[in-house]
Design a protein around this motif. Structure first.
Motif, mmCIF file in Angstrom:
data_model
loop_
_atom_site.group_PDB
_atom_site.id
_atom_site.type_symbol
_atom_site.label_atom_id
_atom_site.label_comp_id
_atom_site.label_asym_id
_atom_site.label_seq_id
_atom_site.Cartn_x
_atom_site.Cartn_y
_atom_site.Cartn_z
ATOM 1 N N ASP A 160 30.499 31.888 32.097
ATOM 2 C CA ASP A 160 30.567 31.086 33.307
ATOM 3 C C ASP A 160 31.736 30.198 33.364
ATOM 4 N N LEU A 161 32.738 30.164 33.174
ATOM 5 C CA LEU A 161 33.990 29.619 33.910
ATOM 6 C C LEU A 161 34.227 30.171 35.267
ATOM 7 N N VAL A 162 34.368 31.333 35.553
ATOM 8 C CA VAL A 162 34.569 31.946 36.370
ATOM 9 C C VAL A 162 34.209 31.587 37.900
ATOM 10 N N PRO A 163 32.854 31.991 37.840
ATOM 11 C CA PRO A 163 31.837 31.742 38.164
ATOM 12 C C PRO A 163 31.770 29.979 39.239
ATOM 13 N N ALA A 164 31.601 28.963 37.664
ATOM 14 C CA ALA A 164 31.325 27.728 38.085
ATOM 15 C C ALA A 164 32.646 27.187 39.005
ATOM 16 N N ILE A 165 33.902 28.173 38.980
ATOM 17 C CA ILE A 165 35.168 27.179 39.928
ATOM 18 C C ILE A 165 35.547 27.621 41.101
ATOM 19 N N GLY A 166 34.515 28.777 42.055
ATOM 20 C CA GLY A 166 34.443 29.211 42.590
ATOM 21 C C GLY A 166 34.894 30.783 42.841
ATOM 22 N N LEU A 167 34.843 30.943 41.376
ATOM 23 C CA LEU A 167 35.465 33.143 41.776
ATOM 24 C C LEU A 167 34.284 34.006 41.470
ATOM 25 N N ARG A 168 34.975 34.971 41.871
ATOM 26 C CA ARG A 168 33.650 35.587 42.117
ATOM 27 C C ARG A 168 34.248 36.775 40.627
ATOM 28 N N THR A 169 33.074 37.248 40.141
ATOM 29 C CA THR A 169 33.232 38.049 38.920
ATOM 30 C C THR A 169 33.126 39.809 38.961
ATOM 31 N N VAL A 170 33.893 40.175 38.540
ATOM 32 C CA VAL A 170 33.634 42.071 38.583
ATOM 33 C C VAL A 170 33.925 42.517 36.999
ATOM 34 N N PRO A 171 32.901 43.172 36.820
ATOM 35 C CA PRO A 171 32.741 43.837 35.216
ATOM 36 C C PRO A 171 33.561 44.720 35.066
ATOM 37 N N ILE A 172 33.875 44.301 33.565
ATOM 38 C CA ILE A 172 34.832 45.752 33.440
ATOM 39 C C ILE A 172 34.190 46.049 32.364
ATOM 40 N N GLY A 173 34.186 47.107 32.124
ATOM 41 C CA GLY A 173 33.524 48.169 30.225
ATOM 42 C C GLY A 173 34.015 47.814 29.972
ATOM 43 N N VAL A 174 34.188 47.884 28.276
ATOM 44 C CA VAL A 174 34.810 47.540 27.357
ATOM 45 C C VAL A 174 34.196 48.798 26.193
ATOM 46 N N ASP A 175 35.062 49.829 25.788
ATOM 47 C CA ASP A 175 35.025 50.526 24.188
ATOM 48 C C ASP A 175 35.338 50.316 23.324
ATOM 49 N N GLU A 176 35.417 50.730 22.698
ATOM 50 C CA GLU A 176 36.568 50.443 21.598
ATOM 51 C C GLU A 176 37.750 49.888 21.640
ATOM 52 N N ASP A 177 38.929 50.579 22.250
ATOM 53 C CA ASP A 177 39.797 50.275 22.502
ATOM 54 C C ASP A 177 40.117 49.597 23.331
ATOM 55 N N GLY A 178 39.067 48.522 24.156
ATOM 56 C CA GLY A 178 39.461 47.649 25.296
ATOM 57 C C GLY A 178 39.131 48.116 26.102
ATOM 58 N N PRO A 179 39.343 47.494 27.458
ATOM 59 C CA PRO A 179 38.825 47.798 28.671
ATOM 60 C C PRO A 179 39.342 49.450 29.325
ATOM 61 N N VAL A 180 38.160 49.790 29.531
ATOM 62 C CA VAL A 180 37.511 51.197 29.989
ATOM 63 C C VAL A 180 38.974 51.452 31.755
#
Length: 443
Positions: free
Chosen positions: A191-211
């Motif tokens: 919620d926060l990132v777009p609310a302060i005018g920034l763009r979200t780039v989604p990054i997938g995760v698995d059990e060890d964190g960011p892929v």
């Protein structure tokens, strides 16, 4: 196309404000298709560039999204709709396992800590012009960071992790900059990132964190900042291990200008070791909140990082709230000094419940994830249906829409309210609601 709602305005700012009013009032629904830019320009008698600027502003604020020739639409969950509102309220008789709170029985008593804070205040009342961070607070936080291999850096005190992250992003980024976020990930941050005018780039995760492959794509796409969770990732329970940390450091080393933020809210209630990425890039921070281990209402976090970032954050803080209450800091110092949280015992308690649920679900043919912390993530094919069926079966879980943008559907279960005796009945209900096993690749 827009029903009864008419977009108005003669300047880009006015047009953008008109659309935001429509979204905020509900007259422009999530997913609503907006007029093509040229068509709206003719209707409003303005230059098409003016409408283009308005739409760009709305994208940067997280209100709309654009998909090439398919046009621009109101986001399914625009920034004006907090993800926290996408919750399931548990009616009487329904067991709530969706709130994400720690187990109150595992939190330390605060009476002695605040009594000590009040006693110290009586001897030396806090005044304007004093150091924003108590020397004792800074020393203990710095020692704990150093013990986990976090590079040397100034300690700044903030009002929780989200406050720290917002201040760091604001210290370096401008409206429209892209930020890589875990997906599924922490709903408040999404919620926060777009609310302060920034763009979200989604990054997938698995059990060890960011892929790593997903991180590499985001870095090549030009993200200006990357936010990762070290341990107890919300909602999947992922934790970055030694091998994954090496892979991520190698990727980040090739992009030294990227701002790196590590959220280690699992400190003190997770017994897995920290494998920090800090220091790989020029600008970095590590944030540790006391909320999950010591109590959500304390609202205190410690931040350390490179000199430029910590100086900017501390300087801007002085111009606003000034400092985080030194009474709260004194109470936290007492808790830390007294060893108020038995980390191995707390981690073991959450781990027993988490592992029991994951194992019980596996025995029933349901894939679930939960390597650390207090949450279990269950991928499902029909999220809304699964949440509804579980509610009818007497269980309120957190819908995955609160935690994801592009990631597969799922539900989050918080194990902290559970007794071991409840694991079997809950697993039966999830198996009935979720359907067949759905192993998921989050790359």
């Amino acid at each position: 196309m827009l029903g009864e709602y008419m977009i108005t305005g003669g300047r880009a700012a006015d047009i953008a404000a008109s659309v935001e009013r429509g979204v905020g009032s509900g007259e422009l629904a999530p997913g609503q298709l907006l007029p093509p830019m040229r068509e709206l320009a003719v209707r409003l008698e303005v230059n098409p560039n003016t409408v283009a600027a308005a739409y760009r502003t709305l994208r940067e604020r997280g209100v709309i999204e654009t998909d090439g020739r398919r046009g621009s639409r109101v986001r399914p969950r625009p920034a004006t709709t907090a993800r926290g509102s996408l919750r399931v309220e548990a009616p009487p008789g329904v067991r709530d396992v969706g709130k994400g709170n720690p187990d109150p029985a595992l939190l330390p008593q605060l009476t002695d800590a605040f009594a000590e804070a009040v006693r110290a205040y009586g001897e030396n009342p806090g005044m304007y012009g004093e150091l924003p961070a108590l020397p004792e607070f800074g020393a203990l936080a710095r020692a704990a960071f150093a013990a986990d291999g976090v590079p040397e850096g100034q300690v700044v005190v903030t009002s929780g992790s989200l406050d720290a992250i917002e201040r760091v992003l604001a210290a370096h980024l401008r409206a429209g900059d892209a930020v890589g976020l875990e997906d599924p990930g922490w709903g408040s941050l999404l919620d926060l990132v777009p609310a302060i005018g920034l763009r979200t780039v989604p990054i997938g995760v698995d059990e060890d964190g960011p892929v790593p492959a997903a991180v590499e794509r985001a870095l090549r796409a030009g993200v200006r900042a990357l936010v990762v969770t070290a341990r107890a990732q919300n909602p999947t329970g992922a934790a970055i291990g030694e091998r994954r940390a090496r892979e991520l450091r190698a990727l980040l080393a090739a992009h030294p200008d990227v701002l790196l933020l590590e959220d280690d809210h699992g400190h003190a209630f997770v017994d897995l070791p920290l494998h920090p990425l800090a220091g790989t890039t020029r600008h970095w921070v590590v944030v540790r909140s006391v909320s999950k281990a010591y109590g959500p209402d304390l609202r205190v976090a410690a931040l350390t990082g490179d000199p430029i970032t910590t100086d900017r954050v501390a300087g801007r803080q002085r111009l606003g709230p000034g400092w985080v209450s030194r009474l709260l800091q004194r109470a936290v110092v007492h808790l830390w000094s007294a060893g108020a949280v038995d980390t191995p015992s707390v981690a073991r308690s959450y781990g027993e419940r988490r592992s029991a649920l994951v194992t019980a679900l596996a025995e029933r043919g349901v894939v679930a994830y939960g390597r650390s912390g207090m949450n279990v993530w269950v991928p499902v094919s029909d999220e809304t249906g699964a949440v509804t069926r579980l509610l009818h079966a007497g269980w309120a879980v957190a819908p995955g829409a609160r935690f994801r943008t592009d990631a597969p559907q799922g539900v989050r279960i918080t194990v902290s309210p559970l007794t071991l005796a409840e694991i079997g009945p809950l697993a039966d209900a999830v198996a009935e609601a979720a359907g067949p096993a759905r192993p998921i690749s989050y790359g």
